[in-house]
Design a protein around this motif. Structure first.
Motif, PDB file in Angstrom:
ATOM      1  N   PRO A  58       0.829  -1.196   0.000  1.00  0.00           N
ATOM      2  CA  PRO A  58       0.000   0.000   0.000  1.00  0.00           C
ATOM      3  C   PRO A  58       0.871   1.256   0.000  1.00  0.00           C
ATOM      4  CG  PRO A  58       0.166  -0.803   2.227  1.00  0.00           C
ATOM      5  CD  PRO A  58       0.987  -1.723   1.351  1.00  0.00           C
ATOM      6  N   SER A  59       1.118   1.812  -1.139  1.00  0.00           N
ATOM      7  CA  SER A  59       1.946   3.007  -1.205  1.00  0.00           C
ATOM      8  C   SER A  59       1.100   4.248  -0.998  1.00  0.00           C
ATOM      9  CB  SER A  59       2.667   3.081  -2.549  1.00  0.00           C
ATOM     10  OG  SER A  59       1.756   3.375  -3.574  1.00  0.00           O
ATOM     11  N   VAL A  60       1.735   5.274  -0.495  1.00  0.00           N
ATOM     12  CA  VAL A  60       1.049   6.523  -0.232  1.00  0.00           C
ATOM     13  C   VAL A  60       0.541   7.134  -1.538  1.00  0.00           C
ATOM     14  CG1 VAL A  60       1.347   8.855   0.684  1.00  0.00           C
ATOM     15  CG2 VAL A  60       2.377   6.929   1.852  1.00  0.00           C
ATOM     16  N   VAL A  61       1.331   7.002  -2.600  1.00  0.00           N
ATOM     17  CA  VAL A  61       0.934   7.547  -3.897  1.00  0.00           C
ATOM     18  C   VAL A  61      -0.371   6.905  -4.374  1.00  0.00           C
ATOM     19  CG1 VAL A  61       1.613   7.782  -6.303  1.00  0.00           C
ATOM     20  CG2 VAL A  61       3.301   8.085  -4.511  1.00  0.00           C
ATOM     21  N   LEU A  62      -0.474   5.585  -4.282  1.00  0.00           N
ATOM     22  CA  LEU A  62      -1.694   4.908  -4.719  1.00  0.00           C
ATOM     23  C   LEU A  62      -2.883   5.231  -3.821  1.00  0.00           C
ATOM     24  CD1 LEU A  62      -0.404   1.377  -5.764  1.00  0.00           C
ATOM     25  CD2 LEU A  62      -1.170   3.220  -7.240  1.00  0.00           C
ATOM     26  N   ILE A  63      -2.652   5.409  -2.528  1.00  0.00           N
ATOM     27  CA  ILE A  63      -3.742   5.737  -1.617  1.00  0.00           C
ATOM     28  C   ILE A  63      -4.285   7.139  -1.910  1.00  0.00           C
ATOM     29  CG2 ILE A  63      -4.314   6.214   0.802  1.00  0.00           C
ATOM     30  CD1 ILE A  63      -2.379   3.911   1.509  1.00  0.00           C
ATOM     31  N   VAL A  64      -3.388   8.096  -2.121  1.00  0.00           N
ATOM     32  CA  VAL A  64      -3.824   9.460  -2.431  1.00  0.00           C
ATOM     33  C   VAL A  64      -4.543   9.490  -3.770  1.00  0.00           C
ATOM     34  CG1 VAL A  64      -2.992  11.785  -2.976  1.00  0.00           C
ATOM     35  CG2 VAL A  64      -2.098  10.578  -0.997  1.00  0.00           C
ATOM     36  N   TYR A  65      -3.999   8.813  -4.758  1.00  0.00           N
ATOM     37  CA  TYR A  65      -4.636   8.781  -6.072  1.00  0.00           C
ATOM     38  C   TYR A  65      -6.013   8.118  -6.000  1.00  0.00           C
ATOM     39  CZ  TYR A  65      -5.480   7.889 -11.001  1.00  0.00           C
ATOM     40  OH  TYR A  65      -6.047   7.840 -12.239  1.00  0.00           O
ATOM     41  N   GLY A  66      -6.139   7.059  -5.256  1.00  0.00           N
ATOM     42  CA  GLY A  66      -7.409   6.363  -5.130  1.00  0.00           C
ATOM     43  C   GLY A  66      -8.447   7.137  -4.357  1.00  0.00           C
ATOM     44  N   SER A  67      -8.012   8.077  -3.517  1.00  0.00           N
ATOM     45  CA  SER A  67      -8.957   8.864  -2.736  1.00  0.00           C
ATOM     46  C   SER A  67      -9.548  10.024  -3.527  1.00  0.00           C
ATOM     47  CB  SER A  67      -8.286   9.398  -1.473  1.00  0.00           C
ATOM     48  OG  SER A  67      -7.310  10.365  -1.820  1.00  0.00           O
ATOM     49  N   GLN A  68      -9.034  10.293  -4.700  1.00  0.00           N
ATOM     50  CA  GLN A  68      -9.565  11.373  -5.530  1.00  0.00           C
ATOM     51  C   GLN A  68     -10.935  10.978  -6.060  1.00  0.00           C
ATOM     52  OE1 GLN A  68      -7.972  14.330  -5.753  1.00  0.00           O
ATOM     53  NE2 GLN A  68      -6.532  13.370  -4.340  1.00  0.00           N
ATOM     54  N   PRO A  69     -11.875  11.909  -6.078  1.00  0.00           N
ATOM     55  CA  PRO A  69     -13.237  11.573  -6.508  1.00  0.00           C
ATOM     56  C   PRO A  69     -13.323  11.149  -7.976  1.00  0.00           C
ATOM     57  CG  PRO A  69     -13.132  13.815  -5.637  1.00  0.00           C
ATOM     58  CD  PRO A  69     -11.763  13.260  -5.604  1.00  0.00           C
ATOM     59  N   SER A  70     -12.401  11.593  -8.804  1.00  0.00           N
ATOM     60  CA  SER A  70     -12.496  11.275 -10.227  1.00  0.00           C
ATOM     61  C   SER A  70     -11.883   9.923 -10.587  1.00  0.00           C
ATOM     62  CB  SER A  70     -11.814  12.369 -11.049  1.00  0.00           C
ATOM     63  OG  SER A  70     -10.439  12.424 -10.727  1.00  0.00           O
ATOM     64  N   SER A  71     -11.264   9.243  -9.637  1.00  0.00           N
ATOM     65  CA  SER A  71     -10.640   7.961  -9.948  1.00  0.00           C
ATOM     66  C   SER A  71     -11.373   6.825  -9.252  1.00  0.00           C
ATOM     67  CB  SER A  71      -9.175   7.955  -9.511  1.00  0.00           C
ATOM     68  OG  SER A  71      -9.096   7.968  -8.111  1.00  0.00           O
ATOM     69  N   ARG A  72     -11.407   5.691  -9.902  1.00  0.00           N
ATOM     70  CA  ARG A  72     -11.989   4.504  -9.289  1.00  0.00           C
ATOM     71  C   ARG A  72     -10.888   3.778  -8.532  1.00  0.00           C
ATOM     72  NH1 ARG A  72     -14.639   1.237 -13.838  1.00  0.00           N
ATOM     73  NH2 ARG A  72     -14.711  -0.234 -12.132  1.00  0.00           N
ATOM     74  N   SER A  73     -11.145   3.410  -7.296  1.00  0.00           N
ATOM     75  CA  SER A  73     -10.103   2.817  -6.466  1.00  0.00           C
ATOM     76  C   SER A  73      -9.643   1.464  -6.997  1.00  0.00           C
ATOM     77  CB  SER A  73     -10.572   2.689  -5.024  1.00  0.00           C
ATOM     78  OG  SER A  73     -11.712   1.859  -4.962  1.00  0.00           O
ATOM     79  N   ALA A  74     -10.518   0.722  -7.640  1.00  0.00           N
ATOM     80  CA  ALA A  74     -10.112  -0.579  -8.193  1.00  0.00           C
ATOM     81  C   ALA A  74      -9.111  -0.396  -9.313  1.00  0.00           C
ATOM     82  CB  ALA A  74     -11.328  -1.343  -8.697  1.00  0.00           C
TER      83      ALA A  74
END
Length: 85
Positions: A58-74
Motif C-alpha cells: 500500500p503506497s502513499v501515492v496509490l492511496i492518495v490517487y485512489g482517494s480522488q473523486p475522479s478515480s476509481r479505487s479498483a
C-alpha cells in the motif's frame, strides 16, 4: 542486491519512498562503505531501492490517487499490484 531487497520490503511496509531511502541510507550505506563498495554504487542501490516504495502497495501515492473523486479505487490499485507481485 540485499540492499535493494531490503528497500523493497521496507517500502512495502512503510509506503513512502522518501522514508525508505532515508532509513535504508542510514543503515545500508555505512555497511557498504565498510565492505569497500564505491560511493556511487552504494548511493545508487539505496536510491533505486527507495523508489520501489511507491510501486508496491500500500503506497502513499496509490492511496492518495485512489482517494480522488475522479478515480476509481479498483483501477488505481491494479498497476501497483502487478508490479508488486
Amino acid at each position: 542486491m540485499a540492499t535493494v531487497g531490503a528497500c523493497a520490503a521496507f517500502g512495502a511496509i512503510c509506503g513512502s519512498a522518501t522514508a525508505t531511502a532515508a532509513t535504508m541510507g542510514t543503515i545500508a550505506i555505512p555497511e557498504m562503505k565498510r565492505y569497500k563498495y564505491g560511493d556511487k554504487l552504494a548511493t545508487g542501490c539505496v536510491a533505486s531501492g527507495g523508489s520501489l516504495g511507491s510501486l508496491i502497495p500500500p503506497s502513499v501515492v496509490l492511496i492518495v490517487y485512489g482517494s480522488q473523486p475522479s478515480s476509481r479505487s479498483a483501477n488505481s490499485s491494479l498497476p501497483g499490484l502487478s508490479r508488486g507481485c
